[in-house]
Design an enzyme around this catalytic site. Structure first.
Site, PDB file in Angstrom:
ATOM      1  N   HIS A  96      -1.309  -1.486  -4.080  1.00 51.26           N
ATOM      2  CA  HIS A  96      -2.561  -1.007  -3.492  1.00 51.26           C
ATOM      3  C   HIS A  96      -2.509   0.505  -3.360  1.00 51.26           C
ATOM      4  O   HIS A  96      -1.554   1.059  -2.792  1.00 51.26           O
ATOM      5  CB  HIS A  96      -2.751  -1.661  -2.114  1.00 51.26           C
ATOM      6  CG  HIS A  96      -4.097  -1.460  -1.501  1.00 51.26           C
ATOM      7  ND1 HIS A  96      -5.212  -2.182  -1.881  1.00 51.26           N
ATOM      8  CD2 HIS A  96      -4.500  -0.611  -0.525  1.00 51.26           C
ATOM      9  CE1 HIS A  96      -6.247  -1.781  -1.140  1.00 51.26           C
ATOM     10  NE2 HIS A  96      -5.849  -0.841  -0.308  1.00 51.26           N
ATOM     11  N   MET A 119     -11.902   4.926  -0.740  1.00 50.57           N
ATOM     12  CA  MET A 119     -12.533   5.248   0.533  1.00 50.57           C
ATOM     13  C   MET A 119     -13.180   6.623   0.356  1.00 50.57           C
ATOM     14  O   MET A 119     -12.675   7.666   0.789  1.00 50.57           O
ATOM     15  CB  MET A 119     -11.498   5.240   1.659  1.00 50.57           C
ATOM     16  CG  MET A 119     -11.086   3.840   2.048  1.00 50.57           C
ATOM     17  SD  MET A 119      -9.585   3.733   3.036  1.00 50.57           S
ATOM     18  CE  MET A 119      -8.377   3.697   1.730  1.00 50.57           C
ATOM     19  N   GLY A 134       1.167  -2.125   4.028  1.00 51.43           N
ATOM     20  CA  GLY A 134       1.795  -0.823   3.837  1.00 51.43           C
ATOM     21  C   GLY A 134       3.067  -0.744   4.664  1.00 51.43           C
ATOM     22  O   GLY A 134       4.178  -0.958   4.165  1.00 51.43           O
ATOM     23  N   ASP A 161      -6.749  -5.720   4.752  1.00 53.77           N
ATOM     24  CA  ASP A 161      -6.084  -4.421   4.656  1.00 53.77           C
ATOM     25  C   ASP A 161      -6.043  -3.742   6.019  1.00 53.77           C
ATOM     26  O   ASP A 161      -7.076  -3.393   6.573  1.00 53.77           O
ATOM     27  CB  ASP A 161      -6.877  -3.540   3.673  1.00 53.77           C
ATOM     28  CG  ASP A 161      -6.258  -2.175   3.463  1.00 53.77           C
ATOM     29  OD1 ASP A 161      -6.791  -1.419   2.633  1.00 53.77           O
ATOM     30  OD2 ASP A 161      -5.253  -1.853   4.122  1.00 53.77           O
ATOM     31  N   GLY A 162      -4.789  -3.649   6.537  1.00 49.01           N
ATOM     32  CA  GLY A 162      -4.632  -2.911   7.788  1.00 49.01           C
ATOM     33  C   GLY A 162      -3.927  -3.736   8.848  1.00 49.01           C
ATOM     34  O   GLY A 162      -4.521  -4.689   9.362  1.00 49.01           O
ATOM     35  N   MET A 216     -11.552  -4.967   5.822  1.00 47.60           N
ATOM     36  CA  MET A 216     -10.702  -4.029   6.555  1.00 47.60           C
ATOM     37  C   MET A 216     -10.374  -4.630   7.913  1.00 47.60           C
ATOM     38  O   MET A 216     -11.281  -4.998   8.673  1.00 47.60           O
ATOM     39  CB  MET A 216     -11.414  -2.683   6.724  1.00 47.60           C
ATOM     40  CG  MET A 216     -11.614  -1.898   5.431  1.00 47.60           C
ATOM     41  SD  MET A 216     -10.106  -1.635   4.501  1.00 47.60           S
ATOM     42  CE  MET A 216      -9.151  -0.647   5.667  1.00 47.60           C
ATOM     43  N   HIS A 267      -8.338   1.345  -3.992  1.00 46.14           N
ATOM     44  CA  HIS A 267      -9.295   1.224  -2.886  1.00 46.14           C
ATOM     45  C   HIS A 267      -9.926   2.593  -2.667  1.00 46.14           C
ATOM     46  O   HIS A 267      -9.275   3.506  -2.135  1.00 46.14           O
ATOM     47  CB  HIS A 267      -8.520   0.745  -1.654  1.00 46.14           C
ATOM     48  CG  HIS A 267      -9.327   0.643  -0.398  1.00 46.14           C
ATOM     49  ND1 HIS A 267      -8.733   0.454   0.832  1.00 46.14           N
ATOM     50  CD2 HIS A 267     -10.654   0.677  -0.172  1.00 46.14           C
ATOM     51  CE1 HIS A 267      -9.674   0.394   1.771  1.00 46.14           C
ATOM     52  NE2 HIS A 267     -10.839   0.522   1.184  1.00 46.14           N
ATOM     53  N   ASP A 282      -4.565   3.606  -1.869  1.00 48.96           N
ATOM     54  CA  ASP A 282      -5.658   4.019  -0.983  1.00 48.96           C
ATOM     55  C   ASP A 282      -6.091   5.436  -1.314  1.00 48.96           C
ATOM     56  O   ASP A 282      -5.356   6.384  -1.056  1.00 48.96           O
ATOM     57  CB  ASP A 282      -5.203   3.952   0.476  1.00 48.96           C
ATOM     58  CG  ASP A 282      -5.176   2.536   0.995  1.00 48.96           C
ATOM     59  OD1 ASP A 282      -4.166   2.135   1.588  1.00 48.96           O
ATOM     60  OD2 ASP A 282      -6.175   1.825   0.788  1.00 48.96           O
ATOM     61  N   SER A 326       0.842  -1.200   0.000  1.00 44.01           N
ATOM     62  CA  SER A 326       0.000   0.000   0.000  1.00 44.01           C
ATOM     63  C   SER A 326       0.876   1.249   0.000  1.00 44.01           C
ATOM     64  O   SER A 326       1.625   1.484   0.965  1.00 44.01           O
ATOM     65  CB  SER A 326      -0.898   0.013   1.231  1.00 44.01           C
ATOM     66  OG  SER A 326      -1.502   1.290   1.367  1.00 44.01           O
ATOM     67  N   MET A 349      -8.482   8.443  -0.495  1.00 43.95           N
ATOM     68  CA  MET A 349      -9.276   8.899   0.645  1.00 43.95           C
ATOM     69  C   MET A 349      -9.795  10.310   0.369  1.00 43.95           C
ATOM     70  O   MET A 349      -9.038  11.165  -0.094  1.00 43.95           O
ATOM     71  CB  MET A 349      -8.424   8.907   1.907  1.00 43.95           C
ATOM     72  CG  MET A 349      -7.866   7.543   2.259  1.00 43.95           C
ATOM     73  SD  MET A 349      -6.797   7.620   3.712  1.00 43.95           S
ATOM     74  CE  MET A 349      -6.315   5.904   3.836  1.00 43.95           C
ATOM     75  N   PHE A 404      -6.087   5.354   8.054  1.00 40.39           N
ATOM     76  CA  PHE A 404      -4.676   5.554   8.363  1.00 40.39           C
ATOM     77  C   PHE A 404      -3.920   4.232   8.356  1.00 40.39           C
ATOM     78  O   PHE A 404      -4.473   3.196   8.740  1.00 40.39           O
ATOM     79  CB  PHE A 404      -4.521   6.225   9.747  1.00 40.39           C
ATOM     80  CG  PHE A 404      -5.171   7.577   9.828  1.00 40.39           C
ATOM     81  CD1 PHE A 404      -6.498   7.687  10.239  1.00 40.39           C
ATOM     82  CD2 PHE A 404      -4.491   8.723   9.437  1.00 40.39           C
ATOM     83  CE1 PHE A 404      -7.127   8.930  10.276  1.00 40.39           C
ATOM     84  CE2 PHE A 404      -5.105   9.969   9.480  1.00 40.39           C
ATOM     85  CZ  PHE A 404      -6.430  10.069   9.898  1.00 40.39           C
TER      86      PHE A 404
END
Ligand code: DX5
Ligand code: ZN
Length: 212
Positions: free
Chosen positions: A32, A68, A193, A171-172, A137, A66, A34, A7, A36, A143
Site C-alpha cells: 500500500h 489522498m 502500516g 486502512d488505519g 478509512m 491510495h 499512501d 503501508s 498525500m 497519518f
C-alpha cells in the site's frame, strides 16, 4: 482469506528496499502506497517516482496506490504508467469520482474508492458499481499510527448490505487484535502500516491473518 497490504508510510525511508523485501519474505503480495498532497490531507508523502522504482525493483508486488489528493484526475495516467495495480481515489474530492473510476478502468488499472470516517456508506451507493474495491478509512486520513475507529465496522457491514460484491479494504489502526471483527464485517484487504513494519515476526503475523 484476508490479504495484507503493508503501508510503506510506516516503513524506514532510509531502508525502504530492505523493509519491503521483509514484507515480501513474510508472504505479502500487495503493498500500500499512501500518496498525500498536503491539501486533501495535512501531510505530504510519496510521488509517482517512488511507485515506479518500487515496481521496477519488485515487479511481482501488486502496488495498491491510495491517492489522498484533491485533484487525482491529473495524475491517473502517471501512476498507472508507474506500475500501479490499483489506484484508489477519495469520494470526497471536488471532481467527478465516477468519471475517474471509469478512466482508471480504461487505463487497465483496478479502480478503488475510499471514504473518510465522516462519509456515510449511503453517500457512495451510486459509485459502487464502478469500484473494484472500496477502501474504508478506519482513521482520519493523513497519518499512520492512529487509533482504530470501531464505528467503521458498521460502514463495512452497510456496504455489504447494499449488495456491494467488490473488495472491501480497511486502512488505519488495523491490527491482529481488531482483524477478527473486521473479517466478520466483510473485510477482504487489510492495510497495515505500524502493525506490519514494527512487527517482530511479520511472517508469523501474515500466517495468522491468512488463517483467520
Ligand atoms: C492514513 C494512512 C495510514 C496508513 C496505515 O492516511 O493511510 O492509515 O496507511 O496506518 P497504520 O500505521 O495505522 O496502519
Ligand atoms: Zn492508505
Amino acid at each position: 482469506m484476508i490479504k495484507v497490504a503493508p503501508s510503506i508510510l510506516a516503513a524506514d525511508m532510509l531502508n525502504l528496499e530492505r523493509d519491503v523485501q521483509r514484507m515480501v519474505d513474510a508472504g505479502c503480495t500487495l503493498l500500500h502506497v499512501d500518496v498525500m498532497d498536503a491539501h486533501f490531507v495535512p501531510n505530504l508523502s510519496f510521488g509517482p517516482a517512488v511507485v515506479a522504482q518500487l515496481h521496477r525493483r519488485f515487479p511481482a508486488l501488486k502496488l495498491d496506490v491510495h491517492l489522498m489528493m484533491d485533484n487525482p484526475g491529473a495524475y491517473l495516467e502517471t501512476f498507472a504508467a508507474a506500475g500501479a495495480w490499483n489506484i484508489t481515489i477519495h469520494a470526497e474530492i471536488p471532481e467527478d469520482a465516477g468519471a475517474l473510476l471509469a478512466r482508471l478502468h480504461a487505463l487497465g488499472v483496478r479502480a478503488g474508492l475510499s471514504v473518510k470516517p465522516g462519509t456515510p456508506a449511503e453517500a457512495v451507493r451510486a459509485l459502487l458499481p464502478g469500484a473494484d474495491m472500496v477502501l474504508v478509512m478506519t482513521v482520519e486520513p493523513g497519518f499512520g499510527g492512529q487509533r482504530f475507529q470501531e464505528a467503521m465496522l458498521d460502514k463495512l457491514r452497510a456496504l455489504r448490505a447494499m449488495g456491494y460484491q467488490g473488495l472491501l479494504e480497511a486502512d488505519g489502526g488495523v491490527t491482529l487484535e481488531n482483524l477478527p471483527r473486521l473479517r466478520d464485517s466483510g473485510l477482504d484487504v487489510a492495510v497495515m502500516g505500524t502493525a506490519m513494519f514494527r512487527s517482530a515476526d511479520p511472517a508469523a503475523d501474515v500466517a495468522a491473518i491468512h488463517a483467520l
